[in-house]
Design a protein around this motif. Structure first.
Motif, PDB file in Angstrom:
ATOM      1  N   GLY A 231      -3.761 -44.091 -95.536  1.00 42.07           N
ATOM      2  CA  GLY A 231      -3.010 -45.021 -96.371  1.00 42.07           C
ATOM      3  C   GLY A 231      -3.305 -44.816 -97.848  1.00 42.07           C
ATOM      4  N   ASP A 232      -3.631 -43.586 -98.204  1.00 43.93           N
ATOM      5  CA  ASP A 232      -4.060 -43.254 -99.561  1.00 43.93           C
ATOM      6  C   ASP A 232      -2.845 -42.938-100.438  1.00 43.93           C
ATOM      7  OD1 ASP A 232      -6.240 -43.056-101.148  1.00 43.93           O
ATOM      8  OD2 ASP A 232      -7.245 -41.589 -99.851  1.00 43.93           O
ATOM      9  N   ALA A 261       3.628 -38.035 -90.178  1.00 49.72           N
ATOM     10  CA  ALA A 261       2.196 -38.345 -90.041  1.00 49.72           C
ATOM     11  C   ALA A 261       1.981 -39.858 -89.990  1.00 49.72           C
ATOM     12  CB  ALA A 261       1.420 -37.722 -91.200  1.00 49.72           C
ATOM     13  N   LEU A 262       2.725 -40.595 -90.807  1.00 52.06           N
ATOM     14  CA  LEU A 262       2.614 -42.069 -90.776  1.00 52.06           C
ATOM     15  C   LEU A 262       2.956 -42.597 -89.386  1.00 52.06           C
ATOM     16  CD1 LEU A 262       4.299 -43.263 -94.104  1.00 52.06           C
ATOM     17  CD2 LEU A 262       1.870 -43.348 -93.526  1.00 52.06           C
ATOM     18  N   ASP A 263       4.014 -42.047 -88.811  1.00 48.86           N
ATOM     19  CA  ASP A 263       4.430 -42.497 -87.468  1.00 48.86           C
ATOM     20  C   ASP A 263       3.334 -42.235 -86.432  1.00 48.86           C
ATOM     21  OD1 ASP A 263       6.848 -43.446 -88.298  1.00 48.86           O
ATOM     22  OD2 ASP A 263       7.977 -41.638 -87.748  1.00 48.86           O
ATOM     23  N   VAL A 264       2.753 -41.026 -86.506  1.00 49.16           N
ATOM     24  CA  VAL A 264       1.687 -40.674 -85.554  1.00 49.16           C
ATOM     25  C   VAL A 264       0.520 -41.648 -85.704  1.00 49.16           C
ATOM     26  CG1 VAL A 264      -0.043 -38.924 -84.956  1.00 49.16           C
ATOM     27  CG2 VAL A 264       2.305 -38.233 -85.462  1.00 49.16           C
ATOM     28  N   ALA A 265       0.104 -41.872 -86.957  1.00 46.51           N
ATOM     29  CA  ALA A 265      -1.045 -42.752 -87.206  1.00 46.51           C
ATOM     30  C   ALA A 265      -0.741 -44.186 -86.788  1.00 46.51           C
ATOM     31  CB  ALA A 265      -1.414 -42.693 -88.688  1.00 46.51           C
ATOM     32  N   ASP A 266       0.466 -44.609 -87.086  1.00 46.70           N
ATOM     33  CA  ASP A 266       0.881 -45.980 -86.770  1.00 46.70           C
ATOM     34  C   ASP A 266       0.894 -46.202 -85.255  1.00 46.70           C
ATOM     35  OD1 ASP A 266       1.611 -48.475 -87.398  1.00 46.70           O
ATOM     36  OD2 ASP A 266       3.619 -48.008 -88.150  1.00 46.70           O
ATOM     37  N   ARG A 267       1.515 -45.259 -84.545  1.00 44.50           N
ATOM     38  CA  ARG A 267       1.615 -45.398 -83.080  1.00 44.50           C
ATOM     39  C   ARG A 267       0.233 -45.433 -82.428  1.00 44.50           C
ATOM     40  NH1 ARG A 267       6.087 -41.899 -83.093  1.00 44.50           N
ATOM     41  NH2 ARG A 267       4.747 -40.145 -82.565  1.00 44.50           N
ATOM     42  N   ALA A 268      -0.729 -44.740 -83.075  1.00 44.71           N
ATOM     43  CA  ALA A 268      -2.088 -44.711 -82.517  1.00 44.71           C
ATOM     44  C   ALA A 268      -2.893 -45.926 -82.970  1.00 44.71           C
ATOM     45  CB  ALA A 268      -2.787 -43.420 -82.935  1.00 44.71           C
ATOM     46  N   GLY A 269      -2.260 -46.820 -83.728  1.00 44.91           N
ATOM     47  CA  GLY A 269      -2.965 -48.017 -84.199  1.00 44.91           C
ATOM     48  C   GLY A 269      -4.002 -47.700 -85.260  1.00 44.91           C
ATOM     49  N   ALA A 272      -3.060 -49.641 -90.972  1.00 50.52           N
ATOM     50  CA  ALA A 272      -2.687 -51.045 -91.207  1.00 50.52           C
ATOM     51  C   ALA A 272      -1.301 -51.088 -91.835  1.00 50.52           C
ATOM     52  CB  ALA A 272      -3.705 -51.696 -92.130  1.00 50.52           C
ATOM     53  N   SER A 273      -0.566 -52.173 -91.575  1.00 49.95           N
ATOM     54  CA  SER A 273       0.822 -52.205 -92.039  1.00 49.95           C
ATOM     55  C   SER A 273       0.910 -52.185 -93.568  1.00 49.95           C
ATOM     56  CB  SER A 273       1.546 -53.415 -91.462  1.00 49.95           C
ATOM     57  OG  SER A 273       0.886 -54.588 -91.851  1.00 49.95           O
ATOM     58  N   ASP A 274      -0.056 -52.795 -94.274  1.00 51.25           N
ATOM     59  CA  ASP A 274       0.023 -52.761 -95.750  1.00 51.25           C
ATOM     60  C   ASP A 274      -0.254 -51.351 -96.272  1.00 51.25           C
ATOM     61  OD1 ASP A 274      -2.576 -53.013 -94.857  1.00 51.25           O
ATOM     62  OD2 ASP A 274      -3.237 -54.147 -96.614  1.00 51.25           O
ATOM     63  N   ALA A 275      -1.141 -50.609 -95.562  1.00 53.94           N
ATOM     64  CA  ALA A 275      -1.419 -49.232 -95.989  1.00 53.94           C
ATOM     65  C   ALA A 275      -0.176 -48.373 -95.774  1.00 53.94           C
ATOM     66  CB  ALA A 275      -2.595 -48.672 -95.188  1.00 53.94           C
ATOM     67  N   ARG A 276       0.488 -48.593 -94.652  1.00 52.86           N
ATOM     68  CA  ARG A 276       1.714 -47.828 -94.389  1.00 52.86           C
ATOM     69  C   ARG A 276       2.751 -48.138 -95.460  1.00 52.86           C
ATOM     70  NH1 ARG A 276       5.035 -45.963 -89.211  1.00 52.86           N
ATOM     71  NH2 ARG A 276       6.686 -45.067 -90.467  1.00 52.86           N
ATOM     72  N   ARG A 277       2.887 -49.415 -95.770  1.00 51.45           N
ATOM     73  CA  ARG A 277       3.894 -49.804 -96.765  1.00 51.45           C
ATOM     74  C   ARG A 277       3.603 -49.162 -98.121  1.00 51.45           C
ATOM     75  NH1 ARG A 277       3.342 -55.094 -96.672  1.00 51.45           N
ATOM     76  NH2 ARG A 277       3.671 -55.039 -94.431  1.00 51.45           N
ATOM     77  N   ALA A 278       2.309 -49.100 -98.487  1.00 50.29           N
ATOM     78  CA  ALA A 278       1.941 -48.514 -99.784  1.00 50.29           C
ATOM     79  C   ALA A 278       2.354 -47.041 -99.847  1.00 50.29           C
ATOM     80  CB  ALA A 278       0.437 -48.663-100.003  1.00 50.29           C
TER      81      ALA A 278
END
Ligand code: NAP
Length: 287
Positions: A231-232, A261-269, A272-278
């Motif tokens: 989420g950097d 990559a976001l999708d892969v990380a997100d699906r694996a939990g 965090a949703s705010d990190a994804r949004r950033a």
């Protein structure tokens, strides 16, 4: 079985060598100008014939031409009466379906497709790598599937069955799993050169090897590292600014892969949703 190979390049030659080693008889090989030399080297006992003569002598006709030539080759063999009742015709393409062989079926032949899920840059590596490769088998019926599985076994492969209508998406998966892996490696080398790093292929090799090993050991979701999964957002922005300055043609690919990559990380939990949004806020500014 008596086998003909029409189009014995990298894949076709390796399949012919594998089938011959398993006890099948290569009764004819046909192809273009370079075929005779390959047959002389790798299949010295096989006659080089024209396609119709080769196919007419065989119970199993393997079409190993480039994908675009498969349908016309099957049409020509059917029109010349070289395939018909009693013959099987098979192609080696991952992206094409059984329909490429429909003219042979109309002539009375039966069809299947076997696709080695492996990359063959040359004949020698194809012969080495075919044993152990996963092999996708598609057929019209149980008998065809059993023949395909048996041929794949004879090649030393690990066969699995694949529905005809799923072959295009299966092949897209293979393209990502192999071809685009190679393309991203080349892109990484180009960017290392722009960064002034000496011997880019050499410095990248341990990183690439460890990444692949991690995927195999941990699975893709756990193996993923880097700014997207962290989420950097600031690092992602700086990467994109650097690409804009030095290699703007790669921005689109970077953004697409960052979203993947976001999708892969997100699906694996792992995100965090705010990190994804950033990170998405940054990416949205570049599309
Ligand atoms: N290479 C891989 O990594 C790989 C992996 C899995 C599956 N496949 C599949 O295997 C098939 C062949 O691919 P490849 O990479 O082996 O191709 P390739 O090395 O280019 O071989 C194609 C062969 O077909 C011959 N040929 C071309 N046009 C022809 C025609 N109209 N009639 C008869 N022969 C013809 C060529 O003969 P000349 O050389 O004498 O001109 C050549 O030997 C494709 O369906 C591909 O999707 C390839």
């Amino acid at each position: 079985m008596d086998v003909a190979v029409i189009g014995a390049g990298r894949a076709g030659t390796a399949v012919a060598v594998g089938l011959a080693r398993a006890g099948h008889r290569i009764v004819g090989v046909a192809g273009g100008a370079a075929t005779a030399a390959r047959v002389h080297r790798w299949l010295p006992d096989a006659p080089v014939l024209d396609p119709a003569a080769a196919a007419a002598a065989a119970a199993l006709v393997v079409i190993g031409t480039p994908d675009d030539a498969i349908r016309p080759t099957a049409e020509r063999l059917a029109a010349e009466g070289a395939v018909g009742p009693g013959s099987w015709i098979v192609h080696l393409s991952g992206g094409l379906g059984l329909d490429a062989l429909e003219s042979a079926v109309r002539a009375g032949a039966r069809r299947l497709a076997i696709h080695p899920l492996q990359t063959f840059p040359d004949v020698d590596s194809a012969i080495d790598r075919l044993p152990g490769a996963a092999i996708a088998v598609t057929a019209d019926d149980e008998e065809g599937a059993e023949l395909g599985m048996r041929l794949a076994d004879d090649l030393g492969g690990r066969p699995f069955r694949l529905d005809d209508d799923r072959r295009p998406i299966y092949h897209a998966a293979a393209v990502f799993g192999s071809n685009y892996l190679v393309a991203t490696s080349a892109v990484a080398e180009t960017l290392m050169i722009l960064a002034g790093v000496p011997d880019p292929a050499e410095v990248l090799a341990p990183l690439r090897r460890a990444s692949i090993e991690n995927v195999e050991r941990l699975g893709a979701a756990e193996a993923l590292t880097g700014p997207a999964v962290r989420g950097d957002a600031g690092t992602v922005r700086r990467n994109l600014e650097a690409l804009k300055a030095s290699a703007p043609e790669l921005i689109h690919a970077y953004v697409s892969m960052a979203r993947a990559a976001l999708d892969v990380a997100d699906r694996a939990g792992r995100l965090a949703s705010d990190a994804r949004r950033a990170v998405e806020d940054v990416l949205d500014g570049w599309t």
